[in-house]
Design a protein around this motif. Sequence first.
Motif, PDB file in Angstrom:
ATOM      1  N   THR A   1      70.076 170.322  25.208  1.00 36.43           N
ATOM      2  CA  THR A   1      68.925 169.843  24.445  1.00 36.43           C
ATOM      3  C   THR A   1      69.464 169.252  23.149  1.00 36.43           C
ATOM      4  O   THR A   1      70.677 169.140  22.964  1.00 36.43           O
ATOM      5  CB  THR A   1      67.941 170.992  24.140  1.00 36.43           C
ATOM      6  N   ALA A   2      68.569 168.911  22.247  1.00 31.80           N
ATOM      7  CA  ALA A   2      69.014 168.322  20.986  1.00 31.80           C
ATOM      8  C   ALA A   2      69.845 169.300  20.162  1.00 31.80           C
ATOM      9  O   ALA A   2      70.686 168.880  19.360  1.00 31.80           O
ATOM     10  CB  ALA A   2      67.798 167.859  20.179  1.00 31.80           C
ATOM     11  N   SER A   3      69.627 170.617  20.366  1.00 31.22           N
ATOM     12  CA  SER A   3      70.315 171.595  19.515  1.00 31.22           C
ATOM     13  C   SER A   3      71.043 172.683  20.286  1.00 31.22           C
ATOM     14  O   SER A   3      71.549 173.623  19.680  1.00 31.22           O
ATOM     15  CB  SER A   3      69.301 172.258  18.576  1.00 31.22           C
ATOM     16  N   TRP A   4      71.093 172.574  21.604  1.00 29.84           N
ATOM     17  CA  TRP A   4      71.670 173.671  22.394  1.00 29.84           C
ATOM     18  C   TRP A   4      72.269 173.129  23.671  1.00 29.84           C
ATOM     19  O   TRP A   4      71.869 172.061  24.173  1.00 29.84           O
ATOM     20  CB  TRP A   4      70.583 174.689  22.728  1.00 29.84           C
ATOM     21  N   GLY A   5      73.244 173.847  24.195  1.00 27.78           N
ATOM     22  CA  GLY A   5      73.835 173.459  25.457  1.00 27.78           C
ATOM     23  C   GLY A   5      74.513 174.639  26.123  1.00 27.78           C
ATOM     24  O   GLY A   5      74.891 175.617  25.469  1.00 27.78           O
ATOM     25  N   GLY A   6      74.678 174.560  27.430  1.00 25.24           N
ATOM     26  CA  GLY A   6      75.350 175.618  28.178  1.00 25.24           C
ATOM     27  C   GLY A   6      75.616 175.181  29.596  1.00 25.24           C
ATOM     28  O   GLY A   6      75.004 174.218  30.095  1.00 25.24           O
ATOM     29  N   LYS A   7      76.535 175.862  30.248  1.00 30.13           N
ATOM     30  CA  LYS A   7      76.885 175.572  31.636  1.00 30.13           C
ATOM     31  C   LYS A   7      76.660 176.818  32.479  1.00 30.13           C
ATOM     32  O   LYS A   7      77.109 177.911  32.120  1.00 30.13           O
ATOM     33  CB  LYS A   7      78.335 175.103  31.739  1.00 30.13           C
ATOM     34  N   PHE A   8      75.970 176.623  33.606  1.00 28.53           N
ATOM     35  CA  PHE A   8      75.591 177.737  34.461  1.00 28.53           C
ATOM     36  C   PHE A   8      75.708 177.337  35.925  1.00 28.53           C
ATOM     37  O   PHE A   8      75.528 176.161  36.266  1.00 28.53           O
ATOM     38  CB  PHE A   8      74.140 178.175  34.186  1.00 28.53           C
ATOM     39  N   PRO A   9      75.942 178.293  36.799  1.00 31.47           N
ATOM     40  CA  PRO A   9      75.826 177.984  38.227  1.00 31.47           C
ATOM     41  C   PRO A   9      74.364 177.786  38.600  1.00 31.47           C
ATOM     42  O   PRO A   9      73.480 178.465  38.075  1.00 31.47           O
ATOM     43  CB  PRO A   9      76.417 179.226  38.907  1.00 31.47           C
ATOM     44  N   GLY A  10      74.101 176.851  39.479  1.00 30.71           N
ATOM     45  CA  GLY A  10      72.733 176.596  39.903  1.00 30.71           C
ATOM     46  C   GLY A  10      72.348 177.465  41.086  1.00 30.71           C
ATOM     47  O   GLY A  10      73.188 177.878  41.882  1.00 30.71           O
ATOM     48  N   LYS A  11      71.062 177.745  41.188  1.00 31.95           N
ATOM     49  CA  LYS A  11      70.513 178.482  42.332  1.00 31.95           C
ATOM     50  C   LYS A  11      69.195 177.815  42.699  1.00 31.95           C
ATOM     51  O   LYS A  11      68.258 177.782  41.900  1.00 31.95           O
ATOM     52  CB  LYS A  11      70.280 179.956  41.975  1.00 31.95           C
ATOM     53  N   VAL A  12      69.131 177.226  43.882  1.00 30.88           N
ATOM     54  CA  VAL A  12      67.922 176.531  44.304  1.00 30.88           C
ATOM     55  C   VAL A  12      66.820 177.553  44.551  1.00 30.88           C
ATOM     56  O   VAL A  12      67.011 178.524  45.291  1.00 30.88           O
ATOM     57  CB  VAL A  12      68.191 175.695  45.575  1.00 30.88           C
ATOM     58  N   GLN A  13      65.654 177.342  43.923  1.00 31.75           N
ATOM     59  CA  GLN A  13      64.539 178.276  44.009  1.00 31.75           C
ATOM     60  C   GLN A  13      63.372 177.629  44.762  1.00 31.75           C
ATOM     61  O   GLN A  13      62.689 176.760  44.231  1.00 31.75           O
ATOM     62  CB  GLN A  13      64.075 178.698  42.615  1.00 31.75           C
ATOM     63  N   PRO A  14      63.125 178.028  46.006  1.00 32.97           N
ATOM     64  CA  PRO A  14      61.960 177.487  46.723  1.00 32.97           C
ATOM     65  C   PRO A  14      60.673 177.765  45.961  1.00 32.97           C
ATOM     66  O   PRO A  14      60.506 178.822  45.355  1.00 32.97           O
ATOM     67  CB  PRO A  14      61.995 178.243  48.059  1.00 32.97           C
ATOM     68  N   GLY A  15      59.753 176.798  46.004  1.00 31.98           N
ATOM     69  CA  GLY A  15      58.462 176.957  45.354  1.00 31.98           C
ATOM     70  C   GLY A  15      58.419 176.517  43.912  1.00 31.98           C
ATOM     71  O   GLY A  15      57.335 176.393  43.335  1.00 31.98           O
ATOM     72  N   LEU A  16      59.578 176.268  43.301  1.00 34.06           N
ATOM     73  CA  LEU A  16      59.612 175.855  41.903  1.00 34.06           C
ATOM     74  C   LEU A  16      59.237 174.384  41.810  1.00 34.06           C
ATOM     75  O   LEU A  16      59.757 173.552  42.561  1.00 34.06           O
ATOM     76  CB  LEU A  16      61.006 176.091  41.323  1.00 34.06           C
ATOM     77  N   GLN A  17      58.335 174.051  40.880  1.00 31.11           N
ATOM     78  CA  GLN A  17      57.851 172.677  40.801  1.00 31.11           C
ATOM     79  C   GLN A  17      58.834 171.763  40.091  1.00 31.11           C
ATOM     80  O   GLN A  17      59.680 172.201  39.315  1.00 31.11           O
ATOM     81  CB  GLN A  17      56.487 172.643  40.102  1.00 31.11           C
ATOM     82  N   GLU A  18      58.698 170.480  40.344  1.00 33.26           N
ATOM     83  CA  GLU A  18      59.585 169.473  39.787  1.00 33.26           C
ATOM     84  C   GLU A  18      59.530 169.495  38.257  1.00 33.26           C
ATOM     85  O   GLU A  18      58.473 169.672  37.651  1.00 33.26           O
ATOM     86  CB  GLU A  18      59.175 168.077  40.298  1.00 33.26           C
ATOM     87  N   GLY A  19      60.685 169.318  37.638  1.00 32.54           N
ATOM     88  CA  GLY A  19      60.755 169.248  36.188  1.00 32.54           C
ATOM     89  C   GLY A  19      60.825 170.581  35.480  1.00 32.54           C
ATOM     90  O   GLY A  19      60.801 170.626  34.250  1.00 32.54           O
ATOM     91  N   VAL A  20      60.912 171.684  36.235  1.00 30.87           N
ATOM     92  CA  VAL A  20      60.945 173.010  35.629  1.00 30.87           C
ATOM     93  C   VAL A  20      62.186 173.746  36.122  1.00 30.87           C
ATOM     94  O   VAL A  20      62.419 173.869  37.329  1.00 30.87           O
ATOM     95  CB  VAL A  20      59.689 173.830  35.984  1.00 30.87           C
ATOM     96  N   LEU A  21      63.000 174.206  35.189  1.00 30.48           N
ATOM     97  CA  LEU A  21      64.140 175.067  35.497  1.00 30.48           C
ATOM     98  C   LEU A  21      63.887 176.422  34.863  1.00 30.48           C
ATOM     99  O   LEU A  21      63.132 176.528  33.884  1.00 30.48           O
ATOM    100  CB  LEU A  21      65.446 174.474  34.969  1.00 30.48           C
ATOM    101  N   VAL A  22      64.537 177.460  35.385  1.00 35.26           N
ATOM    102  CA  VAL A  22      64.300 178.822  34.898  1.00 35.26           C
ATOM    103  C   VAL A  22      65.624 179.502  34.631  1.00 35.26           C
ATOM    104  O   VAL A  22      66.563 179.420  35.438  1.00 35.26           O
ATOM    105  CB  VAL A  22      63.491 179.644  35.925  1.00 35.26           C
ATOM    106  N   ILE A  23      65.702 180.158  33.488  1.00 36.13           N
ATOM    107  CA  ILE A  23      66.845 180.996  33.165  1.00 36.13           C
ATOM    108  C   ILE A  23      66.309 182.297  32.587  1.00 36.13           C
ATOM    109  O   ILE A  23      65.256 182.320  31.944  1.00 36.13           O
ATOM    110  CB  ILE A  23      67.788 180.294  32.158  1.00 36.13           C
ATOM    111  N   GLN A  24      66.985 183.390  32.843  1.00 34.91           N
ATOM    112  CA  GLN A  24      66.513 184.677  32.335  1.00 34.91           C
ATOM    113  C   GLN A  24      67.028 184.921  30.924  1.00 34.91           C
ATOM    114  O   GLN A  24      68.098 184.447  30.554  1.00 34.91           O
ATOM    115  CB  GLN A  24      66.932 185.799  33.281  1.00 34.91           C
ATOM    116  N   ARG A  25      66.250 185.666  30.156  1.00 33.65           N
ATOM    117  CA  ARG A  25      66.541 185.859  28.736  1.00 33.65           C
ATOM    118  C   ARG A  25      67.951 186.386  28.496  1.00 33.65           C
ATOM    119  O   ARG A  25      68.649 185.914  27.580  1.00 33.65           O
ATOM    120  CB  ARG A  25      65.508 186.826  28.119  1.00 33.65           C
ATOM    121  N   ASP A  26      68.398 187.321  29.291  1.00 34.38           N
ATOM    122  CA  ASP A  26      69.691 187.933  29.038  1.00 34.38           C
ATOM    123  C   ASP A  26      70.858 187.003  29.374  1.00 34.38           C
ATOM    124  O   ASP A  26      72.008 187.335  29.080  1.00 34.38           O
ATOM    125  CB  ASP A  26      69.824 189.233  29.832  1.00 34.38           C
TER     126      ASP A  26
END
Length: 928
Positions: A604-629
């Motif tokens: 984003t404009a002020s943050w960045g990170g690298k993570f392994p991806g996990k395809v989530q069935p049912g998740l709508q376009e344009g939305v990604l999810v990461i857990q707080r921890d």
Amino acid sequence: MDRREFLQTLGLASSATLLSSCGSEKDQKKLISYLVPPDDGVLPGEARWVPGTCTECPAGCGIQVRVRERRAVKLEGIADHPISSGGLCMRGQASMGRLYHPERFRSPLERDGAGGYRRISWEEAYRRIGRTLGETHRQGKTNLYLAGRTTGTLSAMLDSFCAKLAVERAPDFELFAHAALRQAYGLLFGRPELPRYRVEEADFLLTLGADLFETFVSPVGFAAGLARASERGTFRWEHLEPHVSLTGVNADRRLPLVPGSEPYLLLYLLSHTTGKGERRLPEKLRRAIPPFSARQASALTGVPEKVLGELLDRLERAERPLVIVGGLGVAHRDGMRAAVFAGLLQWLTGMTETTVDFDGGENYRGVGSLIDMDRLARRLGAGEVGVLFISRADPLYQVPDSIDLAGHLKKATLSVAFADLPDETSQGVDLILPLAHPLETWGDAEPRSGVHTLVQPASPPLDDTRGEGDILLDLMRQAGDGPDGDYRQFLEAAWDKRFGPGGRQTLLEKGFLTIPQPEVPLALDAGRAAEFFGERSARESLDGPLLVVAPSIRTFDGRSAALPLLAEIPDPLTTVTYGSWVSLPPSMAARLKAVDRDELALTTASWGGKFPGKVQPGLQEGVLVIQRDALVGAPYGWVPASGEALFYLEEVQVEKTGGVLVLAVMAGSASQQGRGLIPDPVHRKEEHRRADLYPPHAHEDYRWTLAIDLSRCIGCGACVASCSVENNVPVVGEADHLKGREMSWLRIEPFYNEDGGVEFLPMLCQHCHHAPCEPVCPVYAAYHNGEGLNVQVYDRCVGTRYCSNNCPYKVRRFNWRDYHRPEPLPRMLNPDLSVRSRGMMEKCTFCIQRLRHAKDRARDEGRKVRDAEVTTACAQSCPTGAIVFGNLLDANSRVYALAHSERAYRVFEELGTEPSVFYLAKAVTGDG
């Protein structure tokens, strides 16, 4: 002479020579304590149960602690507890690991000149605090006390401490403080509180973003309440959310919602609802609410017009409806409007008189918001703060980075943390005071108005730690203004004054005490509500792509990440155990040509990170999810008007780097592959019966059986955690998980359909009557006993793994190593069964150690084991009562009725294995 007297005499006689050579009387008493029952009545080998309260999250569930030889070894729920109804979540089960955690603080620590910490005595710590309090008071600085959510007698103690030592008590800090909801209710009704949502009494439930089964207010209580509500065939639950959650996939229907559009959906319902009975919106308020059509609402929310009409129709036809908005539903820039619209809808439809209970509401009266944390940071930055006490909270990790609390904390004259384990806050202060675990100290709590729960020691302190109440008393006495006695005496005096001797005794015996609350009429402040509509216009939608920072069922707001067991239990939706990941929708994965474990760069404009991806069935376009921890720091923002955290990162750029990262995924397949593991309740096949070539087994008294109702199973994993603790299942670590060497005896398998819906299947040893594992064992370690159990004799096992290869359910585990448990973790082991060594196979035993104890007790009384007298750990912990254990030979037992239900089936029954685990397919409702 009875058996106990004989063994006592034999032990004393054979030990006489040894005792005469002992070096001290103290050593002799230590040895004799295991031969002669001590004065407190604790008998070696006999368990006693101590009631208490789970403190792993703010919910305040009731627990009973199983104690053996003065050490706590297992937690279970209190059956009739008003908050948790006998269940306990996976975090509650794993919280035993906090008591025996190898990294617990063992004594006070003071920061040294090199940036580390050195051990000091309690007296040294108290002297430094007392000296600094006096100095800062003379300098005109403010001394502050910041705690996590605090209720009950400890809250009164804190008030007394702050008054006597001239310390300002800051509002309690919780990341999930429900700030927008409380502020909305204050605006509408003059009661800035969080009511109790009575889901068990509703006939129609509409939830927006509130993660009832993960972290919202009281997950175990909601799970139990919804299980009771679902018993009524007329109950219907609709859930709308921007992402995919465990709560959403368990609703009767889950609807994807455009992120941040909750106010528009609620406004549509509000503007078209006629109200219950004679209740109508005041004219001034009605004029302030703009007309809102289904077409407008559909365009803004992404919910089809037809579905909007169905929601409105259900809401108006329901006799006891309930609408809940919360969690991610208010964690955006327009969350306050969503909360206000929901409150108005609850008032208009009469929910505030039935299913939304303010009189018996959740006790968040002392909890502040991020507004208070921002004010604290500013005061620290201005050099106004002298001594800052931080107790049972981790604000340096949880407060948004934009507030920069960590940077400003250094300007306090002295920062003191009351903590049990290292975290961001305790590693950033000047002085650490080690807190005793709630199972080592006395206390109480009032998580809900009128519900008082007990905290009491079940084990002696392991180290030089102290309870918070005793620390406060010590500091007051050092200042010359403290009451005599310890905190337990202070508690008992407070209980006598508030409850009377009879109430105090009830609290000690049952672990909780419920006091009816007076009914206070609820009045709508139409003027303030109309002003709110006039002042606040609708905001623009969130700018995508969006990264949703979701709370975690395993670690809550991150506080439970230190518990080793929780890393071993798979995330319910992805089956990931160790590591962090970002969930992405299938459409985005196809566009990026990304698959599971591909490295994704998020910026984003002020943050960045690298993570392994996990395809989530049912998740709508344009939305990604990461857990707080999974986040380092807290890059999310907050709303200055309400103090609510913004758990959305907007305008996230996603790129596939080309790298591949390791990620422990426990699922074999997300699909049933047409195997019928969970039958279609509408098009269910006829039960397959096959001719039996094996001679029948004889079961004289017992045929132990398990029944699992898939209509009730929510996939929460509480059973997995309970099984692991009960049966000494080792924590093997990430390296073994990556090799597929997990040791869990019970797993929850999520299976997805084409629409992204999920069905959960708990899988454990089926205790087959014609078990394929038995005939291939060369040493007869696996065999069928006379009570229907597929028994595993550990000492015979030579580890050929033939049994595992022959098991169609893949539920046997091989010990690849002797798993090390650092001290004091071995004290957590259940002494009723062995710890398996390297080279052995192990699996579910239906908690055979519990069966033996129940049969011994029944034999002493000359009878058989009664129905429900004994149960497995998984069944006992299940919040929804989905698992039932019992004797299939008892025609009056509950398990007999379930096993003979029209919905009952067995997995892979066509193989002829004759499993002892019966599953009940989901019931077909009138709504489909």
